[in-house]
Motif scaffolding. Structure first.
Motif, PDB file in Angstrom:
ATOM      1  N   ASN A 117      83.745 -44.662  27.612  1.00  0.00           N
ATOM      2  CA  ASN A 117      84.643 -45.820  27.717  1.00  0.00           C
ATOM      3  C   ASN A 117      85.201 -46.203  26.359  1.00  0.00           C
ATOM      4  N   LYS A 120      87.823 -43.509  25.342  1.00  0.00           N
ATOM      5  CA  LYS A 120      89.075 -43.646  26.097  1.00  0.00           C
ATOM      6  C   LYS A 120      89.854 -44.883  25.662  1.00  0.00           C
ATOM      7  N   ASN A 121      89.162 -45.989  25.430  1.00  0.00           N
ATOM      8  CA  ASN A 121      89.826 -47.228  24.999  1.00  0.00           C
ATOM      9  C   ASN A 121      90.415 -47.112  23.598  1.00  0.00           C
ATOM     10  N   SER A 123      91.745 -44.111  22.451  1.00  0.00           N
ATOM     11  CA  SER A 123      92.620 -42.923  22.478  1.00  0.00           C
ATOM     12  C   SER A 123      92.012 -41.722  21.770  1.00  0.00           C
ATOM     13  N   LEU A 171      88.328 -35.336  26.982  1.00  0.00           N
ATOM     14  CA  LEU A 171      88.478 -36.503  27.843  1.00  0.00           C
ATOM     15  C   LEU A 171      89.876 -36.517  28.429  1.00  0.00           C
TER      16      LEU A 171
END
Length: 172
Positions: A117, A120-121, A123, A171
């Motif tokens: 998480n 992904k948050n 980048s 990812l």
């Protein structure tokens, strides 16, 4: 149901995290208390799992950025350097450790979910890690990382008795 809580690793949690680290050697590298504190202070992401004011697991990660690259060069971190040669835009999982009494409770899975998480948050395109091949193969770590979709990108043998598998997970 256990009421696990997740916090950044502050000074309040440092000594307990260090004990867990040392209890998990050789699966993770040994570090002095000051060395672990230095890693935490320079990390881009860290988290500990706490149950009733007791640390039962933790993770420390480093991002592929200029600040971290300078720090890793300063401490001569071999695995980060080798990964950086092969992967860009990554979050390097330097160490994860769970108290032996609390294994098989999915704590490492939850920590990795939180890492994903975070990545992904922010980048970040890839997660990276290394797994010991020598002095002995860390089979539980291989199995765990495979479950999360990590693949071996290379192996590096630093000494006759020290070899690692460099791992990556892209990812989406």
């Amino acid at each position: 149901m256990n009421n696990y809580e997740y916090f950044p690793i502050t000074d309040n949690f440092l000594q307990q995290s260090h004990k867990i680290n040392e209890d998990n050697v050789p699966e993770v590298g040994s570090r002095s208390l000051e060395g672990l504190q230095n890693s935490i202070e320079n990390s881009d992401y860290n988290e500990c799992v706490v149950l009733e004011n007791k640390v039962v697991g933790f993770v420390i990660c480093f991002e592929d950025n200029q600040k971290t690259s300078s720090y890793m060069k300063e401490i001569q971190h071999k695995n980060f350097k080798e990964i950086k040669k092969r992967v860009s835009n990554f979050l390097y999982i330097d160490r994860i450790a769970v108290d032996t009494e609390f294994r098989k409770n999915k704590l490492a899975t939850e920590l990795y979910s939180n890492i994903i998480n975070f990545a992904k948050n922010n980048s970040i395109a890839n997660l990276t890690a290394e797994i010991n091949l020598l002095p002995s193969i860390n089979t539980p770590s291989f199995d765990f990382h495979k479950k999360f979709g990590f693949v071996e990108i290379d192996t590096v043998k630093y000494k006759e008795d020290y070899e690692v598998s460099l791992q990556k997970k892209a990812l989406d």
